[in-house]
Enzyme design. Structure first.
Site, PDB file in Angstrom:
ATOM      1  N   GLY A  59       0.842  -1.185   0.000  1.00 30.10           N
ATOM      2  CA  GLY A  59       0.000   0.000   0.000  1.00 30.10           C
ATOM      3  C   GLY A  59       0.873   1.228   0.000  1.00 30.10           C
ATOM      4  O   GLY A  59       1.921   1.252   0.629  1.00 30.10           O
ATOM      5  N   GLY A  61       0.869   5.768  -0.545  1.00 33.39           N
ATOM      6  CA  GLY A  61       0.187   7.008  -0.832  1.00 33.39           C
ATOM      7  C   GLY A  61       0.906   8.164  -0.200  1.00 33.39           C
ATOM      8  O   GLY A  61       1.318   8.091   0.960  1.00 33.39           O
ATOM      9  N   VAL A  66       3.190   0.974   3.158  1.00 30.34           N
ATOM     10  CA  VAL A  66       3.056  -0.201   3.998  1.00 30.34           C
ATOM     11  C   VAL A  66       3.709  -1.358   3.258  1.00 30.34           C
ATOM     12  O   VAL A  66       3.476  -1.553   2.063  1.00 30.34           O
ATOM     13  CB  VAL A  66       1.582  -0.519   4.312  1.00 30.34           C
ATOM     14  CG1 VAL A  66       1.490  -1.760   5.187  1.00 30.34           C
ATOM     15  CG2 VAL A  66       0.929   0.664   5.005  1.00 30.34           C
ATOM     16  N   LYS A  81       4.725  -0.171   8.521  1.00 33.88           N
ATOM     17  CA  LYS A  81       4.338   1.120   7.970  1.00 33.88           C
ATOM     18  C   LYS A  81       5.511   2.075   8.126  1.00 33.88           C
ATOM     19  O   LYS A  81       6.035   2.265   9.222  1.00 33.88           O
ATOM     20  CB  LYS A  81       3.120   1.683   8.702  1.00 33.88           C
ATOM     21  CG  LYS A  81       2.619   3.009   8.107  1.00 33.88           C
ATOM     22  CD  LYS A  81       1.601   3.682   9.017  1.00 33.88           C
ATOM     23  CE  LYS A  81       0.354   2.876   9.151  1.00 33.88           C
ATOM     24  NZ  LYS A  81      -0.672   3.592   9.956  1.00 33.88           N
ATOM     25  N   ASP A 182     -14.049   5.324  14.462  1.00 33.52           N
ATOM     26  CA  ASP A 182     -13.839   5.236  13.011  1.00 33.52           C
ATOM     27  C   ASP A 182     -14.208   3.855  12.483  1.00 33.52           C
ATOM     28  O   ASP A 182     -13.487   3.266  11.681  1.00 33.52           O
ATOM     29  CB  ASP A 182     -12.378   5.562  12.677  1.00 33.52           C
ATOM     30  CG  ASP A 182     -12.226   6.109  11.252  1.00 33.52           C
ATOM     31  OD1 ASP A 182     -13.234   6.567  10.681  1.00 33.52           O
ATOM     32  OD2 ASP A 182     -11.102   6.087  10.730  1.00 33.52           O
TER      33      ASP A 182
END
Length: 918
Positions: A59, A61, A66, A81, A182
């Site tokens: 992952g 961005g 990650v 991470k 969340d």
């Protein structure tokens, strides 16, 4: 362009405006490093922390990735991470710090089958890292999008709902309750066999009774309850709203932001389920179900009445926390949102800068030759339960007991007094006793010793122990235990960070420390009978009693240590070995430390039944904790509270200049650099209200403190003296044959920020002041703290020229702040005071002789006056540039009586007998 989008290519300063020139050094920003979304992050194959090998990104961005990685020690697959730091603004650092601390705090404290495990966290100069379990699966959002129908069947939604209720029930039952805030498909992981994991504690918070609204409005649009946007405080019912939105989105396949009045018709559902979801999604929290347990019961009832079996609701078992896999799988960090962010409500692959997790702003300073966390987080807690051993279930906190809340990012990980760090001082002073102790005014008082005397020539100290002393297991405490404890602290195998200077006055201690002597027992540490012990010192040492208040002089059980070794201080300490007013009841280094009164303590017993140190940053309320540390970011919220207190800490941050390196071998140039600084402004910029500016070397609250001390300009001003600074610089340059500023020798300011924007802001501000007032360009050099230590200990050309550091008192005597820092031959005389070829070296050596005289003077009042005279001379010579002194800020409940912190921010051992609760 955000405020810190440009870093100066010349000096590295982070710029806070869009001007074309650097505010710190004035050079053009045309070649500045621009921090955009191409910021470098570790690549696959990289080794991190000498342990983790990055395999492949799963992952990415913005400024974070990650990774799927291998733990080379365990051979397990983990998720890592990685977050790049360089481009964060000041506010982003504050927000990110809160998020990072929250992830670590909850990751350590929470244990549930539906919560992945946080395994490790670390940093390097440019990144922060979190290591967690690698979960074989995908988010519910990805799973739903992959289904041809675009939504989940009712049986699976009910099964998921019951599983989420179970983990939310666990969170809501914590004390204080934890509100996840969340819940959404993108924060729920699903394994191939349907097990559910709740992930991402980036915006979770602890419920604070009495608060009207949250500090920040955080949540994911469509899934967050209305009160999360600042109208009220989030409660357990906020999570109920988010779960309702999640279940309806899974049933309908429609994002909450895209719902219409006909949304529920998009999926067939029982009327009981439709009613439940409508109630869960009420805008008024009071109209929602009262607890998550009620929601779970109603979901289970709906499943039973409709004939739906729930495959995981009653048979949820914890799968292997680390799964090995040759194929990429989703990590516990969801790919569409970072902790603390309001992520896109659907899809999305990018992270905003404000979404980055953060590093705790830990300031590292030099402490007596070592490194210590620059904080005085001495706190504790109390509970009513029978003593338990390490590894058993954590006992619940009793609200009637005394509760000290330790800072969010700290823990007491060491109960060995010989190697205790600053954070462990309070705990070790409660568990172990010394020959002497400190009272509220930092006066030395008897503890295990009933009396002592110094012989005529001042080189022998004889201590008489109290009769019938015992350890917490009832075994006798004798002079043999005292001798063993001192000798062990000096043993090089012990690696005591403080014994090297606190106990150095004992004859031949240096040889014991370097390993050339196997023991000092019988030569300079002499247990002449079970109740008498003698110490032979290197000469007349008037500060010897004060030095014996250092934790390295606390007494442990010789027999227990010989039986268990260093595991005595963790696994076996409960079985005996403590000599102080408390004994160990429960210890989990990343969770809690619980203490109960030691029935065999010689003195008055504590009236409080139990004391605990908690590390999860528990919230302050009317019931618990009793004492709570207040950080800089929260001080404005609490400083007008009647329960708010501050005490001066024995910690000074200073800038230092090397007398052996030009141009700082000239006293006038040193004075110019000192007087060019506005210390009040520097302190306000970097510390706010948690510190105060100072000209002192001996800090406020310490023996020998001089309120009337003056700066190098013969005034008490803390704002500098700009005109005089310019004059002194010109005079100094003339003495050195420097005709203009262009010929001024290069100056480099070395510091270790460890990623802290606070420290960077502080040194950049000092750099700008020197440039503006003196016209001198100072280059900044940010290095690792270990490199800074190595260079400070170096006596060659690698030694720093100008650097930032700090000192924390080790014992309450002016000798610790003067002779130890500037004395002839002292290991810690790193500025080389009196050890240089300057024109003032001879005068500095006379000051060192005054220090030697003060160290051996038997007249206490006379020696204090001499130290004070020397301190003024050191300030005039700018041996240091003291910048600010730290303060301990905390809330203390009004029900506490007779509670006092001394100048070391520690409760004096025998004072526990006086402390009571209403």
């Amino acid at each position: 362009m955000s405020p810190l989008d440009l870093y100066c290519a010349t000096c590295g300063a982070a710029n806070i405006s869009d001007t074309p020139t650097c505010f710190a050094c004035g050079n053009s920003l045309s070649d500045a490093e621009k921090n955009d979304e191409q910021a470098t992050l570790p690549s696959s194959g990289t080794f991190l922390h000498n342990r983790y090998r990055l395999l492949s990104p799963v992952g990415e961005g913005g400024f974070a990735k990650v990774y799927r990685a291998e733990d080379t020690e365990t051979k397990n697959i983990v998720a890592i991470k990685a977050i790049r730091l360089k481009s964060l603004s000041s506010q982003e650092i504050i927000d990110a710090t809160d998020t990072y601390n929250r992830e670590i705090r909850f990751g350590k404290a929470l244990k549930h089958p539906a919560l992945p495990a946080l395994l490790d966290h670390f940093m390097d100069q440019d990144h922060w890292y979190l290591v967690a379990s690698f979960i074989e699966g995908e988010t519910l959002e990805a799973y739903q999008q992959r289904l041809s129908a675009g939504h989940l069947p009712i049986w699976e939604v009910l099964d998921i709902g019951v599983q989420i209720c179970d983990v939310l029930s666990y969170l809501h039952s914590r004390q204080p309750p934890i509100i996840f805030r969340d819940v959404k498909p993108d924060n729920i992981m699903r394994t191939k066999n349907g097990h559910i994991y709740l992930v991402d504690f980036g915006i979770a918070r602890q419920y604070r009774p009495g608060r009207h609204r949250d500090t920040q409005a955080l949540g994911s649009p469509g899934y967050a309850a209305p009160e999360q946007y600042g109208t009220a405080q989030t409660t357990r019912r906020s999570d109920i709203y988010s779960l309702g939105a999640t279940l309806r989105a899974l049933l309908t396949g429609i994002n909450p932001l895209e719902e219409t009045e006909d949304t529920e018709q998009a999926a067939t559902m029982p009327s009981a389920l439709s009613t439940l979801l409508s109630q869960m999604l009420e805008k008024d929290p009071e109209k929602r179900p009262e607890t998550i347990e009620i929601v779970k019961q109603r979901l289970e009832s709906i499943a039973e009445k409709t004939g739906i079996a729930l495959p995981h609701a009653q048979t949820f078992t914890q799968p292997a926390s680390l799964l090995r896999s040759s194929s990429p799988a989703a990590p516990i960090f969801p790919p569409t949102a970072m902790p603390g962010s309001a992520a896109p409500s659907s899809g999305g692959s990018g992270w905003s800068k404000s979404a980055l997790v953060s590093l705790a702003l830990v300031v590292l300073v030099i402490v007596g030759g070592g490194i210590s966390v620059f904080s005085m987080s001495h706190h504790s807690t109390i509970i009513d339960y029978e003593p338990v051993t390490r590894g058993e279930t954590t006992p619940s906190l009793d609200p009637q007991s005394f509760v000290f809340s330790v800072g969010n990012s700290t823990e007491i990980s060491n109960l060995d007094p010989a190697t205790a760090d600053v954070l462990s001082t309070q705990a070790t002073s409660m568990l172990y006793a010394g020959l002497v102790q400190l009272d509220d005014s930092l006066q030395v008082k008897p503890q295990l010793a009933s009396s002592w005397q110094q012989n005529a020539d001042g080189t022998t100290w004889t201590f008489k122990l109290r009769p019938n002393l015992k350890f917490s297991d009832g075994s006798p405490l004798t002079s043999e235990d005292v001798a063993f404890s001192f000798d062990r602290a000096l043993d090089p195998a012990t690696h005591s960070p403080t014994a090297s200077y606190a106990l150095r006055a004992i004859k031949n201690a240096d040889q014991r420390l370097n390993g050339s002597l196997s023991t000092l027992i019988g030569t300079s540490i002499i247990p002449s009978d079970p109740y008498t012990i003698e110490f032979i010192t290197t000469g007349k040492v008037s500060f010897f009693l004060s030095a014996l208040t250092n934790p390295s002089a606390l007494v442990i059980n010789k027999t227990s240590f010989e039986q268990h070794g260093t595991s005595l201080f963790t696994t076996y300490l409960k079985d005996g070995g403590t000599s102080g007013p408390f004994q160990l009841a429960y210890y989990q280094s990343s969770e809690r430390l619980d203490l109960i009164p030691n029935p065999y303590y010689y003195g008055p017993k504590p009236q409080i039944r139990k004391v605990s140190f908690v590390y999860n940053g528990a919230s302050y309320s009317s019931e618990q904790p009793t004492m709570t540390e207040i950080s800089q970011r929260n001080i404005d919220q609490f400083k007008n509270n009647a329960s708010f207190h501050q005490t001066a800490a024995s910690e000074i941050t200073y800038f230092a200049m090397n007398f052996r390196i030009k141009p700082f071998d000239n006293t006038k140039i040193r004075q110019a650099f000192a007087l060019a600084l506005d210390k009040e402004l520097l302190t306000r910029i970097s510390q706010g209200d948690v510190a105060f500016a100072t000209n002192h070397i001996i800090p406020q609250g310490q023996k020998g403190y001089t309120p009337s001390l003056k700066g190098p300009d013969d005034t008490t001003s803390l704002k500098g003296n700009l005109i005089f600074a310019k004059e002194l610089l010109q005079e100094g340059m003339k003495e050195e044959g420097i005709n203009s500023s262009s010929q001024f020798p290069p100056v480099t300011f070395t510091f270790s920020s460890s990623g802290s924007e606070v420290i960077k802001r502080e040194v950049s501000s000092a750099q700008q002041m020197w440039q503006n007032v003196l016209g001198v360009t100072v280059q900044l050099r940010d290095i690792s703290y270990q490199d800074l230590i190595n260079q400070l200990e170096s006596k060659n050309t690698q030694a720093p020229q100008l650097w930032r550091s700090g000192w924390i008192a080790d014992y309450p005597d002016p000798q610790d702040w003067t002779t130890l820092q500037f004395g002839q031959g002292s290991l810690y005389n790193r500025v080389n005071y009196g050890q240089n070829n300057s024109a003032d070296a001879a005068r500095q050596q006379q000051v060192q002789q005054m220090l030697q005289k003060a160290d051996s003077m038997p007249d206490n009042e006379g020696r204090l006056r001499l130290y004070q005279d020397v301190e003024q001379k050191l300030v005039n010579d700018v041996a240091w540039i003291p910048i600010y002194q730290q303060q301990q800020s905390y809330l203390l409940q009004s029900k506490v009586h007779n509670f006092t912190l001394n100048g070391f921010n520690v409760v004096s051992p025998d004072n526990w007998a006086k402390i009571t609760l209403s």
